[in-house]
Design a protein around this motif. Structure first.
Motif, PDB file in Angstrom:
ATOM      1  N   LEU A 132      -4.728  -2.905 -18.908  1.00 45.09           N
ATOM      2  CA  LEU A 132      -6.085  -1.856 -18.370  1.00 45.09           C
ATOM      3  C   LEU A 132      -6.329  -2.039 -16.998  1.00 45.09           C
ATOM      4  CD1 LEU A 132      -8.422  -0.133 -19.512  1.00 45.09           C
ATOM      5  CD2 LEU A 132      -9.817  -2.330 -19.783  1.00 45.09           C
ATOM      6  N   LEU A 133      -6.305  -3.466 -16.265  1.00 38.92           N
ATOM      7  CA  LEU A 133      -6.476  -3.547 -15.217  1.00 38.92           C
ATOM      8  C   LEU A 133      -5.532  -3.613 -14.234  1.00 38.92           C
ATOM      9  CD1 LEU A 133      -9.454  -6.217 -15.600  1.00 38.92           C
ATOM     10  CD2 LEU A 133      -9.520  -3.909 -15.557  1.00 38.92           C
ATOM     11  N   ASP A 134      -4.128  -3.466 -14.663  1.00 34.27           N
ATOM     12  CA  ASP A 134      -3.156  -3.374 -13.893  1.00 34.27           C
ATOM     13  C   ASP A 134      -3.102  -4.774 -13.128  1.00 34.27           C
ATOM     14  OD1 ASP A 134      -0.548  -2.600 -12.761  1.00 34.27           O
ATOM     15  OD2 ASP A 134      -1.547  -1.529 -11.067  1.00 34.27           O
ATOM     16  N   ALA A 135      -3.121  -5.837 -13.794  1.00 38.76           N
ATOM     17  CA  ALA A 135      -3.421  -6.885 -13.144  1.00 38.76           C
ATOM     18  C   ALA A 135      -2.577  -8.386 -13.738  1.00 38.76           C
ATOM     19  CB  ALA A 135      -5.024  -7.530 -13.072  1.00 38.76           C
ATOM     20  N   SER A 136      -1.650  -7.966 -14.706  1.00 41.38           N
ATOM     21  CA  SER A 136      -1.078  -9.079 -15.295  1.00 41.38           C
ATOM     22  C   SER A 136      -0.250 -10.073 -14.341  1.00 41.38           C
ATOM     23  CB  SER A 136       0.078  -8.571 -16.262  1.00 41.38           C
ATOM     24  OG  SER A 136      -0.667  -7.837 -17.307  1.00 41.38           O
ATOM     25  N   ASP A 137       0.439  -9.298 -13.445  1.00 40.57           N
ATOM     26  CA  ASP A 137       1.168 -10.275 -12.496  1.00 40.57           C
ATOM     27  C   ASP A 137       0.279 -10.874 -11.334  1.00 40.57           C
ATOM     28  OD1 ASP A 137       0.155  -7.738 -11.308  1.00 40.57           O
ATOM     29  OD2 ASP A 137       1.734  -7.737  -9.711  1.00 40.57           O
ATOM     30  N   LEU A 138      -0.990 -10.657 -11.562  1.00 38.14           N
ATOM     31  CA  LEU A 138      -1.914 -11.609 -10.690  1.00 38.14           C
ATOM     32  C   LEU A 138      -2.449 -12.762 -11.503  1.00 38.14           C
ATOM     33  CD1 LEU A 138      -4.333  -8.660  -9.362  1.00 38.14           C
ATOM     34  CD2 LEU A 138      -2.137  -9.650  -8.253  1.00 38.14           C
ATOM     35  N   PHE A 139      -2.249 -12.948 -12.946  1.00 37.99           N
ATOM     36  CA  PHE A 139      -3.144 -14.115 -13.529  1.00 37.99           C
ATOM     37  C   PHE A 139      -2.410 -15.271 -13.422  1.00 37.99           C
ATOM     38  CE2 PHE A 139      -4.638 -10.692 -17.101  1.00 37.99           C
ATOM     39  CZ  PHE A 139      -5.434 -10.275 -16.307  1.00 37.99           C
ATOM     40  N   ASP A 140      -1.183 -15.248 -12.905  1.00 39.44           N
ATOM     41  CA  ASP A 140      -0.444 -16.769 -12.674  1.00 39.44           C
ATOM     42  C   ASP A 140      -0.472 -16.945 -11.033  1.00 39.44           C
ATOM     43  OD1 ASP A 140      -0.021 -17.471 -15.347  1.00 39.44           O
ATOM     44  OD2 ASP A 140       1.313 -15.604 -15.211  1.00 39.44           O
ATOM     45  N   MET A 141      -1.275 -16.299 -10.288  1.00 41.47           N
ATOM     46  CA  MET A 141      -1.146 -16.568  -8.767  1.00 41.47           C
ATOM     47  C   MET A 141      -2.537 -17.504  -8.546  1.00 41.47           C
ATOM     48  SD  MET A 141       0.041 -13.002  -7.514  1.00 41.47           S
ATOM     49  CE  MET A 141      -0.015 -13.262  -5.688  1.00 41.47           C
ATOM     50  N   GLY A 175     -17.754  -5.659   0.222  1.00 39.40           N
ATOM     51  CA  GLY A 175     -16.393  -6.180   1.005  1.00 39.40           C
ATOM     52  C   GLY A 175     -15.217  -5.844   0.610  1.00 39.40           C
ATOM     53  N   LEU A 176     -15.176  -4.656  -0.207  1.00 36.47           N
ATOM     54  CA  LEU A 176     -13.809  -4.192  -0.697  1.00 36.47           C
ATOM     55  C   LEU A 176     -13.310  -3.067   0.195  1.00 36.47           C
ATOM     56  CD1 LEU A 176     -13.730  -4.026  -4.515  1.00 36.47           C
ATOM     57  CD2 LEU A 176     -12.872  -5.867  -3.221  1.00 36.47           C
ATOM     58  N   ASP A 177     -12.178  -3.039   0.459  1.00 32.44           N
ATOM     59  CA  ASP A 177     -11.597  -1.922   1.350  1.00 32.44           C
ATOM     60  C   ASP A 177     -11.663  -0.449   0.696  1.00 32.44           C
ATOM     61  OD1 ASP A 177      -9.192  -1.435   0.155  1.00 32.44           O
ATOM     62  OD2 ASP A 177      -8.198  -3.268   1.136  1.00 32.44           O
ATOM     63  N   LEU A 178     -11.415   0.507   1.294  1.00 31.99           N
ATOM     64  CA  LEU A 178     -11.603   1.895   0.582  1.00 31.99           C
ATOM     65  C   LEU A 178     -10.969   1.973  -0.659  1.00 31.99           C
ATOM     66  CD1 LEU A 178     -12.957   4.679   0.756  1.00 31.99           C
ATOM     67  CD2 LEU A 178     -10.813   5.417   2.134  1.00 31.99           C
ATOM     68  N   LEU A 179      -9.395   1.788  -0.655  1.00 35.43           N
ATOM     69  CA  LEU A 179      -8.450   1.720  -1.426  1.00 35.43           C
ATOM     70  C   LEU A 179      -8.885   0.964  -2.617  1.00 35.43           C
ATOM     71  CD1 LEU A 179      -4.976   2.284   0.186  1.00 35.43           C
ATOM     72  CD2 LEU A 179      -6.239   4.057  -0.911  1.00 35.43           C
ATOM     73  N   ALA A 180      -9.267  -0.272  -2.399  1.00 35.93           N
ATOM     74  CA  ALA A 180      -9.577  -1.227  -3.442  1.00 35.93           C
ATOM     75  C   ALA A 180     -10.837  -0.719  -4.246  1.00 35.93           C
ATOM     76  CB  ALA A 180      -9.920  -2.844  -2.872  1.00 35.93           C
ATOM     77  N   LYS A 181     -12.027  -0.201  -3.534  1.00 31.80           N
ATOM     78  CA  LYS A 181     -13.064   0.141  -3.986  1.00 31.80           C
ATOM     79  C   LYS A 181     -12.664   1.605  -5.008  1.00 31.80           C
ATOM     80  CE  LYS A 181     -16.551  -0.558  -0.618  1.00 31.80           C
ATOM     81  NZ  LYS A 181     -17.582  -0.004   0.288  1.00 31.80           N
ATOM     82  N   GLN A 182     -11.846   2.270  -4.566  1.00 30.75           N
ATOM     83  CA  GLN A 182     -11.490   3.577  -5.370  1.00 30.75           C
ATOM     84  C   GLN A 182     -10.894   3.121  -6.739  1.00 30.75           C
ATOM     85  OE1 GLN A 182      -9.045   5.764  -2.946  1.00 30.75           O
ATOM     86  NE2 GLN A 182     -10.651   6.979  -1.952  1.00 30.75           N
ATOM     87  N   ARG A 183      -9.941   1.928  -6.563  1.00 28.52           N
ATOM     88  CA  ARG A 183      -9.453   1.379  -7.812  1.00 28.52           C
ATOM     89  C   ARG A 183     -10.176   0.947  -8.750  1.00 28.52           C
ATOM     90  NH1 ARG A 183      -3.741  -1.724  -7.757  1.00 28.52           N
ATOM     91  NH2 ARG A 183      -2.964  -1.518  -9.776  1.00 28.52           N
ATOM     92  N   PHE A 184     -11.046   0.079  -8.286  1.00 26.62           N
ATOM     93  CA  PHE A 184     -12.143  -0.637  -9.054  1.00 26.62           C
ATOM     94  C   PHE A 184     -12.932   0.558  -9.737  1.00 26.62           C
ATOM     95  CE2 PHE A 184     -15.844  -3.376  -9.951  1.00 26.62           C
ATOM     96  CZ  PHE A 184     -15.225  -4.568 -10.247  1.00 26.62           C
ATOM     97  N   ARG A 185     -13.301   1.426  -8.956  1.00 27.22           N
ATOM     98  CA  ARG A 185     -14.435   2.442  -9.578  1.00 27.22           C
ATOM     99  C   ARG A 185     -13.473   3.113 -10.835  1.00 27.22           C
ATOM    100  NH1 ARG A 185     -14.972   4.640  -3.830  1.00 27.22           N
ATOM    101  NH2 ARG A 185     -16.837   3.460  -3.241  1.00 27.22           N
TER     102      ARG A 185
END
Length: 317
Positions: A132-141, A175-185
């Motif tokens: 859902l969050l496109d974050a699976s590759d981040l969970f083990d970092m 504190g998020l940059d523009l692209l990160a904000k768009q993705r989070f929304r």
């Protein structure tokens, strides 16, 4: 208007006064009344000191009110906090739920134990959230190695691990940059549309409100002064856009209905455009035709200005 029986978040006359040893007290929230239905996406806004964070802390059971009543998912937050915690998620932009030296997955394991999720349920939930969050590759970092935008996606996964019915988000894009904000929304909207999760969001960013919320509640001194749809707010209060342009050759003539020059010098202009009179696209076309443009951007008015306009309207007899 959502009735008490239909509401998943309901407050009536909530008041919170902080008392010091030598003072008569500071009233942070004064007679707050509101109701939110299941599956709504609500922006809860106001200036600093308006009572947003204090009221959220009462609605999530962190603070006891001085007076008033509230129910969240049928629970009185400050007396049934443990039961309520299992059904809501909270995310504060400047407060982490993740341990800095661990990976997100290691933090999730501890949170799963707190929420009494067995290992199988935890793994299934993380697989779902990773997709859902496109974050699976981040969970083990390690959390310390993640960018702020990556960390906030992992923070949102922590908030959603126990599949809450409501998420309370306090300045989640700060504190998020523009692209990160768009993705989070986009993630918040997708969560709401696919899971039916109620979203209760505070933010100082107009774009958060326009792109995430369906409804806006504005408070001042702990009282609701405006409650309407984002579409209505956009028509009445967000009709003005700011066009900022730099150029090598200035435009010959910029006299257009609904366009006001805010600032101007030899190499730049800042224009306020009333989009109910002249579309922004027409203004941009004219600028490109009449000047050698170096850079151009279109921005919303500051939220403080939007809120000030709401206050002015509320003060009129």
């Amino acid at each position: 208007m959502v009735t008490h029986a239909e509401a998943v978040i309901w407050a009536d006359g909530l008041t919170k006064t902080f008392r010091g040893r030598r003072s008569t007290g500071v009233e942070a929230v004064s007679g707050l009344s509101l109701s939110v239905g299941a599956g709504e996406r609500v922006a809860y806004i106001g200036p600093n000191g308006a009572g947003k964070s204090t009221s959220i802390k009462m609605l999530t059971g962190i603070l006891h009110p001085t007076t008033g009543r509230a129910e969240v998912l049928g629970h009185v937050p400050w007396t049934q906090r443990r039961a309520l915690t299992r059904r809501i998620g909270t995310l504060f932009g400047q407060r982490s739920q993740l341990w800095f030296e661990l990976t997100p997955r290691q933090s999730y394991r501890m949170l799963a134990a707190i929420y009494r999720l067995d290992e199988g349920a935890e793994e299934r939930r993380l697989a779902e959230l990773g997709g859902l969050l496109d974050a699976s590759d981040l969970f083990d970092m390690p959390v310390r190695s993640l960018s702020l935008g990556q960390r906030m996606r992992c923070e949102l996964a922590a908030c959603l691990l126990h599949d809450p019915q409501i998420v309370f988000l306090d300045e989640p894009t700060i504190g998020l940059d523009l692209l990160a904000k768009q993705r989070f929304r986009q993630l918040l909207v997708r969560l709401n549309e696919e899971k039916g999760t109620t979203v209760f969001l505070t933010s100082h960013d107009v774009a958060d409100i326009e792109h995430v919320a369906q409804r806006v509640i504005v408070i001042n001194h702990g009282q609701v002064i405006y409650d309407n749809t984002v579409a209505s707010m956009r028509r009445s209060l967000l009709a003005t856009k700011l066009v900022e342009v730099t150029f090598d050759r200035p435009p010959d003539n910029l006299e257009m209905a609904g366009v006001t020059v805010v600032t101007a010098d030899a190499t730049s202009l800042r224009l306020a455009v009333d989009t109910t009179i002249t579309p922004v696209r027409k203004v941009v076309d004219v600028l490109l035709e009449r000047a050698d443009i170096g850079d151009l951007s279109i921005v919303d008015p500051p939220l403080e200005q939007v809120i000030a306009n709401i206050y002015e309207q509320a003060a009129r007899p």
